[in-house]
Design a protein around this motif. Structure first.
Motif, PDB file in Angstrom:
ATOM      1  N   GLU A 116     -10.793 -65.418  40.596  1.00  0.00           N
ATOM      2  CA  GLU A 116      -9.449 -66.920  41.350  1.00  0.00           C
ATOM      3  C   GLU A 116     -10.679 -68.551  40.961  1.00  0.00           C
ATOM      4  O   GLU A 116     -11.659 -68.272  40.801  1.00  0.00           O
ATOM      5  CB  GLU A 116     -10.010 -66.087  42.903  1.00  0.00           C
ATOM      6  CG  GLU A 116      -9.334 -67.284  43.632  1.00  0.00           C
ATOM      7  CD  GLU A 116      -9.850 -66.769  45.116  1.00  0.00           C
ATOM      8  OE1 GLU A 116      -9.901 -65.835  45.199  1.00  0.00           O
ATOM      9  OE2 GLU A 116      -8.336 -67.885  45.905  1.00  0.00           O
ATOM     10  N   ARG A 136      -9.742 -72.106  41.340  1.00  0.00           N
ATOM     11  CA  ARG A 136      -9.132 -73.655  41.841  1.00  0.00           C
ATOM     12  C   ARG A 136      -9.047 -74.864  41.153  1.00  0.00           C
ATOM     13  O   ARG A 136      -9.418 -74.957  39.915  1.00  0.00           O
ATOM     14  CB  ARG A 136      -9.630 -73.860  43.378  1.00  0.00           C
ATOM     15  CG  ARG A 136     -10.021 -75.115  43.791  1.00  0.00           C
ATOM     16  CD  ARG A 136     -10.362 -75.755  44.831  1.00  0.00           C
ATOM     17  NE  ARG A 136     -10.546 -76.961  44.770  1.00  0.00           N
ATOM     18  CZ  ARG A 136     -11.604 -77.947  45.664  1.00  0.00           C
ATOM     19  NH1 ARG A 136     -12.322 -76.581  46.187  1.00  0.00           N
ATOM     20  NH2 ARG A 136     -10.876 -78.154  45.374  1.00  0.00           N
ATOM     21  N   VAL A 192       2.079 -70.378  34.683  1.00  0.00           N
ATOM     22  CA  VAL A 192       1.644 -70.627  36.222  1.00  0.00           C
ATOM     23  C   VAL A 192       1.620 -72.155  35.681  1.00  0.00           C
ATOM     24  O   VAL A 192       1.189 -73.018  34.805  1.00  0.00           O
ATOM     25  CB  VAL A 192       0.378 -70.409  36.463  1.00  0.00           C
ATOM     26  CG1 VAL A 192      -1.110 -70.807  37.174  1.00  0.00           C
ATOM     27  CG2 VAL A 192      -0.585 -69.447  35.254  1.00  0.00           C
ATOM     28  N   LEU A 196      -4.199 -72.534  44.341  1.00  0.00           N
ATOM     29  CA  LEU A 196      -5.378 -71.356  43.603  1.00  0.00           C
ATOM     30  C   LEU A 196      -5.128 -70.506  43.110  1.00  0.00           C
ATOM     31  O   LEU A 196      -3.334 -70.113  43.657  1.00  0.00           O
ATOM     32  CB  LEU A 196      -5.809 -70.549  45.249  1.00  0.00           C
ATOM     33  CG  LEU A 196      -6.657 -72.023  45.967  1.00  0.00           C
ATOM     34  CD1 LEU A 196      -6.648 -71.716  47.348  1.00  0.00           C
ATOM     35  CD2 LEU A 196      -8.343 -71.740  45.467  1.00  0.00           C
ATOM     36  N   HIS A 197      -5.128 -70.257  42.611  1.00  0.00           N
ATOM     37  CA  HIS A 197      -5.011 -69.240  41.411  1.00  0.00           C
ATOM     38  C   HIS A 197      -6.264 -67.689  41.257  1.00  0.00           C
ATOM     39  O   HIS A 197      -6.881 -67.821  41.122  1.00  0.00           O
ATOM     40  CB  HIS A 197      -4.109 -69.674  40.384  1.00  0.00           C
ATOM     41  CG  HIS A 197      -3.549 -71.186  40.259  1.00  0.00           C
ATOM     42  ND1 HIS A 197      -1.751 -70.843  39.886  1.00  0.00           N
ATOM     43  CD2 HIS A 197      -4.228 -71.898  39.698  1.00  0.00           C
ATOM     44  CE1 HIS A 197      -1.436 -72.517  40.101  1.00  0.00           C
ATOM     45  NE2 HIS A 197      -2.842 -72.473  40.174  1.00  0.00           N
ATOM     46  N   TYR A 198      -5.516 -66.249  41.194  1.00  0.00           N
ATOM     47  CA  TYR A 198      -5.477 -65.901  40.492  1.00  0.00           C
ATOM     48  C   TYR A 198      -5.640 -65.032  38.534  1.00  0.00           C
ATOM     49  O   TYR A 198      -4.515 -64.414  39.023  1.00  0.00           O
ATOM     50  CB  TYR A 198      -5.564 -63.997  41.469  1.00  0.00           C
ATOM     51  CG  TYR A 198      -5.948 -63.115  41.080  1.00  0.00           C
ATOM     52  CD1 TYR A 198      -5.623 -61.553  40.910  1.00  0.00           C
ATOM     53  CD2 TYR A 198      -7.997 -63.543  41.523  1.00  0.00           C
ATOM     54  CE1 TYR A 198      -6.463 -60.507  41.304  1.00  0.00           C
ATOM     55  CE2 TYR A 198      -8.476 -61.967  41.844  1.00  0.00           C
ATOM     56  CZ  TYR A 198      -7.492 -60.250  41.497  1.00  0.00           C
ATOM     57  OH  TYR A 198      -8.457 -59.780  41.354  1.00  0.00           O
ATOM     58  N   LEU A 199      -6.181 -65.402  38.619  1.00  0.00           N
ATOM     59  CA  LEU A 199      -6.599 -65.159  36.591  1.00  0.00           C
ATOM     60  C   LEU A 199      -6.287 -63.985  35.728  1.00  0.00           C
ATOM     61  O   LEU A 199      -7.948 -64.187  36.508  1.00  0.00           O
ATOM     62  CB  LEU A 199      -5.503 -66.124  35.893  1.00  0.00           C
ATOM     63  CG  LEU A 199      -4.781 -67.315  36.683  1.00  0.00           C
ATOM     64  CD1 LEU A 199      -4.661 -68.472  36.071  1.00  0.00           C
ATOM     65  CD2 LEU A 199      -3.001 -66.821  36.368  1.00  0.00           C
TER      66      LEU A 199
END
Lengths: 195, 570
Positions: A149, A151, A167, A174-177
């Motif tokens: 995760e 930011r 993206v 916030l991202h989950y990559l």
């Protein structure tokens, strides 16, 4: 005073220690070596005279001082050279096997040779780890998850992932990559890993 | 469309997709977001989180992100707005709405494909929604064309035609009027349904992926709804009972002495807690001065009130020095007996409802926090007025801070939030006192009205919706208690409208309305009332917040707006 020029070398290195490598102070090293040469020859003469004339021990202290200065100079030069090499080694882990030209200009010839040999041994070692080799320089810390995760600290526009999806990186989103695809952005400071 | 099986129809559909999650800015939505995040992490679903505070934010963020995401989840936003019209999505985009706002927009409910609502199956709520036939009806083409074709017909046939078409027109008019009436009744009151975090926790439980952490977030969501007076006590107790079931299932290891869990795991306990704000992180005296029930019962802004408060403390037998001491340093004997002492003395002084059922979480020996404190802290973090940030970015950085504060009960942000909450409660208490002393609460007939002046020192705290609402609840309760017996009977049934400056440079104020004290169902009629009043007076308002009872408008239009509101509500 003896040993001042050597101290100057150390000070100069210390000033640059947080940034990238400073230029190799060829002049400084040469001057220190010359000073060492002068001291050594003076000492040679004095010792010969002391051995000859055992009654006159007055120059004993002078010999002692010169000897100590010689050792000091030697220590300072060794410290200077060793720390530069340590810095170059850390630059390999940061930048990869090809260094940017401005850093390369700051290295002396011998240092460049050392760097190539270090590269070669590192590559040999990484090749020996497991089938197909393992690139140790890719991750800053041992990876624990496939996805992390993150930011986004600043606006960066679109990031294209390996599977083609995009993206949008906006400030404070916030991202989950997948880890592999945001590592380089984390290193640049655009994304921040949230634990 | 209503989803019957959220696991199959929602979660399994997004398992290999990228998701965009749009989160409204309140504690319940944040808790639901945290639970969803952990579920996504279990299944490696890539997601992007975006905070949205108003409808315009929702539209803007959707425009920016629509190319990259085909599955969009809305948390605590979007149920009461017509999503298809407002966002105009393309064919392949699906919306999953988990929202506690009611009434649900009829288009969202009856839309077959693109909008899916995930709700708890509450038969009462579903019955309240008007039937499909009442709202939608196929337009017969005969009715349109009948006017054009008569010319070629013979006279008698024409007359018969005319009668038939007249009948049909009349019937259609009647149907339309009935439809309008039914829709008006349906949308008259706005209220809150089950909180989003409870719904998402339920989803996690059905997939057997629930654990103590998720349960704690669900607890925080339910407590938030109760604390901000969005739901009445009955609904809160129902929620608590359900959570208690889950809690005993997940925390039963404590009862078995031999096999009890190590102290380093997070444990949740059920307790009957005192309804005093932040009393474990403050001194007892301060907490009594700042909690809604004690402020109104003792009237702490008056001298007599303060004396009564001191009497109350003396009655309990706790020396004054102990009361003013930080709770952590109070004498242990007094701390242990505090609840019983307060309960006994409370009845004598007319304090009701001082105890309520709640939960507390413990982690190690150091970190213990109760649900209401956690909610105060996260609320304060969310609506933190940062003086250095520019206006647009404050929301987002507050969102990130609040998420961090929620992540663990030992997070340092949680402590920061508690300090902020203390400041905000102090602002509320100071202003409540001044307002009632100066007599700023005016009775305008069908409702009470008050306004916060621009020059007042704490006005910045009240430019955010949740705090404005909290302040109005404090004010309403204190005002009603400060009236004489006869006036109190009437005042208990009056709602309150409050107006505060929102943006001084642009000359915008924020207006909020809360339902009367006597109404435990917390149904709010101001949503519609504000819209009608704005239409009548053509005021420059923006009904941008997800909660329809809060609007912003230009200062100049305020007085005519309030006049129109009075006329509408009488």
């Amino acid at each position: 005073m003896f040993g001042e020029k050597a101290l100057e070398l150390i000070r100069e290195f210390n000033r640059n220690k947080d940034g990238n490598l400073g230029p190799y102070n060829e002049d400084g090293v040469r001057q220190v070596l010359e000073e060492m040469q002068v001291l050594y020859e003076a000492n040679q003469n004095d010792v010969a005279q002391l051995v000859q004339d055992t009654s006159d021990q007055t120059s004993l202290t002078a010999v002692q001082i010169r000897h100590d200065s010689l050792q000091r100079n030697k220590r300072c030069i060794l410290a200077y050279l060793y720390n530069r090499l340590a810095k170059i080694r850390s630059l390999r882990w940061e930048f990869g096997s090809v260094l940017p030209p401005d850093i390369k200009n700051n290295m002396s010839e011998k240092e460049v040779q050392w760097f190539t040999r270090y590269n070669r041994s590192l590559a040999n070692y990484m090749r020996s780890l497991g089938p197909g080799g393992l690139d140790l320089t890719q991750d800053l810390q041992p990876p624990q998850n496939v996805y992390i995760e993150v930011r986004c600290v600043e606006d960066r526009g679109e990031l294209e992932l390996n599977d083609g999806s995009k993206v949008l990186l906006k400030k404070n989103s916030l991202h989950y990559l997948p880890r592999s695809q945001c590592e380089h952005l984390i290193r640049q400071g655009v994304l921040k890993h949230i634990t | 469309m209503l989803l019957t099986d959220p696991v199959k129809d929602f979660f399994h559909k997004i398992v290999h997709q990228r998701v965009l999650v749009m989160v409204a800015l309140d504690v319940d939505a944040l808790c639901a977001c945290k639970i969803l995040q952990s579920l996504f992490r279990c299944d490696n679903i890539q997601y992007t989180l975006v905070p949205v505070s108003k409808k315009s934010d929702l539209v803007r963020e959707y425009e920016e992100h629509k190319e990259q995401n085909k599955h969009i989840i809305l948390l605590n936003c979007g149920a009461n707005i017509d999503l298809l019209n407002t966002l105009d999505p393309s064919e392949d985009v699906t919306f999953y709405v988990i929202d506690s706002h009611r009434p649900i927009d009829l288009v969202n409910f009856y839309c077959e494909r693109q909008v899916y609502l995930i709700l708890k199956h509450n038969q009462q709520e579903i019955d309240a929604i008007p039937d499909y036939d009442v709202i939608y009806r196929e337009y017969d083409s005969d009715e349109e064309e009948s006017e054009g074709d008569d010319d070629t017909e013979q006279v008698s046939k024409r007359r018969r035609f005319d009668e038939a078409s007249l009948m049909r027109k009349k019937e259609r008019r009647e149907w339309e009027e009935r439809r309008k009436e039914i829709i008006f009744d349906y949308e008259e009151f706005s209220y809150y349904g089950t909180c989003a975090s409870l719904i998402v926790y339920d989803l996690a439980w059905r997939m057997s992926k629930d654990n103590n952490e998720l349960l704690w977030w669900a607890i925080a969501g339910v407590t938030d709804q109760f604390q901000n007076k969005r739901i009445g006590r009955d609904r809160y107790v129902t929620g608590v009972l359900e959570l208690q079931g889950h809690m005993s299932r997940l925390n039963h290891a404590n009862e078995d002495e031999d096999n009890s869990k190590s102290i380093d795991c997070m444990r949740i306990n059920f307790e009957h807690d005192l309804d005093l704000a932040l009393y474990r992180h403050w001194s007892l005296f301060e907490s009594l001065c700042h909690s809604i029930s004690t402020v109104s019962a003792f009237k702490v802004w008056t001298n007599i009130g303060m004396k009564k408060l001191h009497q109350f403390l003396a009655e309990m037998g706790i020396p004054l020095t102990q009361c003013k001491q930080n709770y952590e340093f109070m004498d242990t004997k007094m701390r242990d007996n505090l609840q019983t002492l307060v309960e006994e003395s409370a009845l004598k002084f007319g304090l009701k409802n001082l105890k309520f059922q709640s939960f507390s979480a413990q982690y190690g020996f150091n970190h213990k926090i109760c649900a209401s404190d956690a909610v105060y802290s996260v609320n304060a973090l969310l609506e933190n007025i940062k003086l250095t940030d520019t206006n647009g970015m404050t929301d987002k950085s507050n969102f990130v801070d609040a998420l961090e504060g929620l992540s663990r009960i030992s997070a340092p942000k949680m402590k920061e939030g508690l300090e902020l909450a203390k400041l905000q409660l102090q602002a509320i208490r100071n202003n409540v006192g001044t307002f009632i002393d100066v007599g700023q609460v005016l009775s305008y007939g069908p409702f009470l009205y008050t306004s916060i002046k621009e020059g007042s020192p704490d006005y910045k705290y009240f430019s955010h919706p949740t705090h404005l609402n909290l302040f109005s609840h404090y004010l309403l309760q204190s005002y009603v208690r400060s009236l004489g017996k006869s006036k109190r009977e009437k005042a208990i049934h009056l709602p309150l409208v409050i107006c505060a400056p929102c943006d001084i440079e642009e000359g915008i104020s924020i207006i909020a309305g809360i339902p009367p004290l006597a109404d435990d169902s917390r149904k709010n009629l101001f949503g519609n009332a504000f819209i009608h009043a704005a239409e009548r007076t053509k005021s420059r308002t923006s009904h941008d917040y997800f909660d329809s009872s809060i609007i912003t408008m230009k200062n100049e239009d305020r007085s005519k707006f309030i006049d129109a509101l009075i006329t509408i509500m009488t």
